[in-house]
Design a protein around this motif. Structure first.
Motif, PDB file in Angstrom:
ATOM      1  N   SER A  22      -4.241   7.851  -2.499  1.00 55.02           N
ATOM      2  CA  SER A  22      -4.233   8.759  -1.353  1.00 55.02           C
ATOM      3  C   SER A  22      -3.410  10.001  -1.683  1.00 55.02           C
ATOM      4  CB  SER A  22      -3.638   8.053  -0.131  1.00 55.02           C
ATOM      5  OG  SER A  22      -3.250   8.983   0.862  1.00 55.02           O
ATOM      6  N   LYS A  23      -3.946  11.169  -1.363  1.00 55.41           N
ATOM      7  CA  LYS A  23      -3.197  12.404  -1.637  1.00 55.41           C
ATOM      8  C   LYS A  23      -1.928  12.497  -0.792  1.00 55.41           C
ATOM      9  CE  LYS A  23      -6.788  15.396  -3.524  1.00 55.41           C
ATOM     10  NZ  LYS A  23      -7.524  16.676  -3.349  1.00 55.41           N
ATOM     11  N   PRO A  24      -2.014  12.387   0.536  1.00 61.17           N
ATOM     12  CA  PRO A  24      -0.780  12.557   1.322  1.00 61.17           C
ATOM     13  C   PRO A  24       0.238  11.449   1.107  1.00 61.17           C
ATOM     14  CG  PRO A  24      -2.615  11.919   2.745  1.00 61.17           C
ATOM     15  CD  PRO A  24      -3.199  12.242   1.405  1.00 61.17           C
ATOM     16  N   ASP A  25      -0.209  10.223   0.862  1.00 58.34           N
ATOM     17  CA  ASP A  25       0.704   9.088   0.784  1.00 58.34           C
ATOM     18  C   ASP A  25       1.206   8.790  -0.620  1.00 58.34           C
ATOM     19  OD1 ASP A  25       0.434   8.690   3.519  1.00 58.34           O
ATOM     20  OD2 ASP A  25      -1.297   7.360   3.267  1.00 58.34           O
ATOM     21  N   VAL A  26       0.489   9.275  -1.633  1.00 58.80           N
ATOM     22  CA  VAL A  26       0.861   8.927  -3.025  1.00 58.80           C
ATOM     23  C   VAL A  26       0.927  10.173  -3.910  1.00 58.80           C
ATOM     24  CG1 VAL A  26       0.250   7.605  -5.078  1.00 58.80           C
ATOM     25  CG2 VAL A  26      -0.097   6.609  -2.814  1.00 58.80           C
ATOM     26  N   LEU A  27      -0.209  10.770  -4.180  1.00 59.00           N
ATOM     27  CA  LEU A  27      -0.288  11.815  -5.198  1.00 59.00           C
ATOM     28  C   LEU A  27       0.524  13.049  -4.846  1.00 59.00           C
ATOM     29  CD1 LEU A  27      -4.073  11.601  -6.176  1.00 59.00           C
ATOM     30  CD2 LEU A  27      -2.126  10.348  -7.107  1.00 59.00           C
ATOM     31  N   TRP A  31       0.827  -1.194   0.000  1.00 54.74           N
ATOM     32  CA  TRP A  31       0.000   0.000   0.000  1.00 54.74           C
ATOM     33  C   TRP A  31       0.868   1.253   0.000  1.00 54.74           C
ATOM     34  CZ3 TRP A  31      -4.763   0.178  -1.341  1.00 54.74           C
ATOM     35  CH2 TRP A  31      -5.530   1.329  -1.081  1.00 54.74           C
ATOM     36  N   SER A  32       0.602   2.168  -0.902  1.00 52.74           N
ATOM     37  CA  SER A  32       1.302   3.449  -1.043  1.00 52.74           C
ATOM     38  C   SER A  32       2.766   3.298  -1.454  1.00 52.74           C
ATOM     39  CB  SER A  32       1.229   4.276   0.255  1.00 52.74           C
ATOM     40  OG  SER A  32      -0.113   4.539   0.601  1.00 52.74           O
ATOM     41  N   GLN A  33       3.196   2.096  -1.825  1.00 53.29           N
ATOM     42  CA  GLN A  33       4.574   1.854  -2.216  1.00 53.29           C
ATOM     43  C   GLN A  33       4.717   1.872  -3.740  1.00 53.29           C
ATOM     44  OE1 GLN A  33       7.436   1.311  -0.284  1.00 53.29           O
ATOM     45  NE2 GLN A  33       8.331   1.626  -2.301  1.00 53.29           N
ATOM     46  N   ALA A  34       5.728   2.572  -4.226  1.00 50.56           N
ATOM     47  CA  ALA A  34       5.989   2.595  -5.669  1.00 50.56           C
ATOM     48  C   ALA A  34       6.450   1.217  -6.129  1.00 50.56           C
ATOM     49  CB  ALA A  34       7.039   3.651  -5.999  1.00 50.56           C
ATOM     50  N   ALA A  64      -4.237   7.649 -11.542  1.00 47.99           N
ATOM     51  CA  ALA A  64      -4.595   9.041 -11.281  1.00 47.99           C
ATOM     52  C   ALA A  64      -3.335   9.826 -10.964  1.00 47.99           C
ATOM     53  CB  ALA A  64      -5.575   9.130 -10.107  1.00 47.99           C
ATOM     54  N   GLY A  65      -3.333  11.114 -11.303  1.00 50.26           N
ATOM     55  CA  GLY A  65      -2.187  11.969 -11.000  1.00 50.26           C
ATOM     56  C   GLY A  65      -2.610  13.417 -10.942  1.00 50.26           C
ATOM     57  N   HIS A  66      -1.851  14.213 -10.191  1.00 46.61           N
ATOM     58  CA  HIS A  66      -2.145  15.643 -10.096  1.00 46.61           C
ATOM     59  C   HIS A  66      -1.911  16.338 -11.431  1.00 46.61           C
ATOM     60  CE1 HIS A  66      -3.193  16.149  -5.969  1.00 46.61           C
ATOM     61  NE2 HIS A  66      -2.023  15.768  -5.482  1.00 46.61           N
ATOM     62  N   ARG A  67      -2.756  17.317 -11.702  1.00 47.02           N
ATOM     63  CA  ARG A  67      -2.544  18.156 -12.881  1.00 47.02           C
ATOM     64  C   ARG A  67      -1.827  19.454 -12.517  1.00 47.02           C
ATOM     65  NH1 ARG A  67      -6.957  19.933 -17.546  1.00 47.02           N
ATOM     66  NH2 ARG A  67      -5.383  20.280 -19.155  1.00 47.02           N
ATOM     67  N   ASN A  68      -2.001  19.886 -11.286  1.00 47.64           N
ATOM     68  CA  ASN A  68      -1.333  21.095 -10.809  1.00 47.64           C
ATOM     69  C   ASN A  68      -0.821  20.866  -9.395  1.00 47.64           C
ATOM     70  OD1 ASN A  68      -4.008  22.413 -12.458  1.00 47.64           O
ATOM     71  ND2 ASN A  68      -1.987  23.090 -13.085  1.00 47.64           N
ATOM     72  N   THR A  69       0.344  21.427  -9.102  1.00 48.19           N
ATOM     73  CA  THR A  69       1.032  21.328  -7.812  1.00 48.19           C
ATOM     74  C   THR A  69       1.498  19.902  -7.537  1.00 48.19           C
ATOM     75  OG1 THR A  69      -0.850  20.860  -6.325  1.00 48.19           O
ATOM     76  CG2 THR A  69      -0.477  23.155  -6.933  1.00 48.19           C
ATOM     77  N   HIS A  70       2.387  19.756  -6.564  1.00 49.77           N
ATOM     78  CA  HIS A  70       2.902  18.467  -6.119  1.00 49.77           C
ATOM     79  C   HIS A  70       3.443  17.628  -7.284  1.00 49.77           C
ATOM     80  CE1 HIS A  70       0.126  19.699  -2.852  1.00 49.77           C
ATOM     81  NE2 HIS A  70       1.068  19.195  -2.079  1.00 49.77           N
ATOM     82  N   GLY A  71       4.282  18.254  -8.089  1.00 51.92           N
ATOM     83  CA  GLY A  71       4.898  17.534  -9.203  1.00 51.92           C
ATOM     84  C   GLY A  71       4.103  17.534 -10.485  1.00 51.92           C
ATOM     85  N   GLU A  72       2.793  17.722 -10.371  1.00 51.13           N
ATOM     86  CA  GLU A  72       1.852  17.776 -11.504  1.00 51.13           C
ATOM     87  C   GLU A  72       2.244  16.869 -12.676  1.00 51.13           C
ATOM     88  OE1 GLU A  72       3.354  22.138 -13.192  1.00 51.13           O
ATOM     89  OE2 GLU A  72       1.702  22.011 -11.743  1.00 51.13           O
TER      90      GLU A  72
END
Length: 282
Positions: free
Chosen positions: A156-161, A133-136, A184-192
């Motif tokens: 999970s946002k804090p643990d993954v995204l 869980w949450s591991q790459a 799923a992945g961020h489109r803006n902020t946190h590496g986007e």
């Protein structure tokens, strides 16, 4: 006649105090506004610059850690080198190869075993193992976007995204398995990492590397905007429940990429679908 001298203006102490109070109040309000503006500017810089820098650095380090663990060279392989004669037009030509690879897990469900770290403690989707869980456990490469990021189990946002990773939707299939490998992945902020997936076009290559194999998918369709609760987009046979004209009707080997839209909001979702074209065992 002699002109009269103007009468001296009498200013009461109460009036002076009132004026002084107003000046102090205006000065204080000005200072507060300047302070508030500075704080807001710092927050914007933190969100739009610092989180990206921090997440991108962490994601690059995780990619390098996976490469060292697998013994692969940095930068991955060329998608053109992975083709095995399949045309990738309907996702079914790779069926026999993917089924024979033995690299698919049992599906990344929400009760995946815990654990973290690298080396002997890291789990992959090899055989019957499920990703921690949450591991790459995989690397996503999109040449058109010059993107190479780790894939972790869960969204999970804090643990993954927020780490700049791409997250695998629990309950969807693993790379190379029949069904839908949904991310799923961020489109803006946190590496986007998914900032520019709207630029993907039909036929673009998307690679997914695991400890066992390298899977090459080709982009097939895009759903520009749908509800954030449109779970049909990540089903085994992906098809939008909000906009049924978008999606598929037959089983296959699918890849789904999802992110927020429009930019800097999370109101809707942008979806890109691809089909498995080829695979190469390590």
């Amino acid at each position: 006649m002699r002109a009269r001298a103007p009468a001296a203006q009498v200013v009461r102490h109460r009036t002076l105090r009132r004026r002084a109070f107003r000046r102090r109040a205006l000065w204080t309000c000005g200072e507060l506004l300047v302070t508030l503006g500075t704080v807001l500017a710092l927050l914007v810089v933190h969100q739009l610059w610092w989180t990206n820098r921090q997440a991108e650095q962490g994601a690059r380090q995780e990619v390098r850690a996976l490469e060292r663990e697998w013994g692969s060279s940095a930068g991955g392989s060329d998608p053109a080198d992975d083709t095995d004669g399949t045309d990738g037009t309907d996702g079914t030509d790779a069926t026999s190869a993917a089924g024979a690879s033995g690299s698919g897990g049992s599906g990344g469900s929400s009760d995946s075993s815990g654990g973290a770290g690298t080396g002997s403690t890291r789990r992959t989707n090899s055989g019957s193992d499920q990703p921690s869980w949450s591991q790459a456990y995989a690397i996503l490469t999109i040449p058109r976007l010059d993107l190479r990021v780790p894939v972790a189990e869960g969204v999970s946002k804090p643990d993954v995204l927020n780490k700049g990773y791409v997250g695998h939707y629990p309950g969807t299939q693993q790379p190379g398995q029949a069904g839908n490998f949904a991310l799923a992945g961020h489109r803006n902020t946190h590496g986007e990492p998914f900032r520019y997936i709207n630029r993907l076009r039909r036929g673009d290559a998307v690679q997914v590397e695991t400890a066992d194999a390298v899977y090459t998918y080709t982009v097939d369709r895009t759903l520009p905007q749908t509800s954030a609760h449109d779970d049909g987009a990540i089903r085994a046979v992906p098809r939008s429940t909000v906009r049924p004209a978008y999606g598929y009707r037959t089983p296959g080997y699918y890849l789904t990429l999802t992110t927020c839209t429009p930019e800097y909001t999370s109101r809707y979702r942008l979806v890109v679908w691809g089909k498995l074209a080829s695979m190469r065992l390590r």
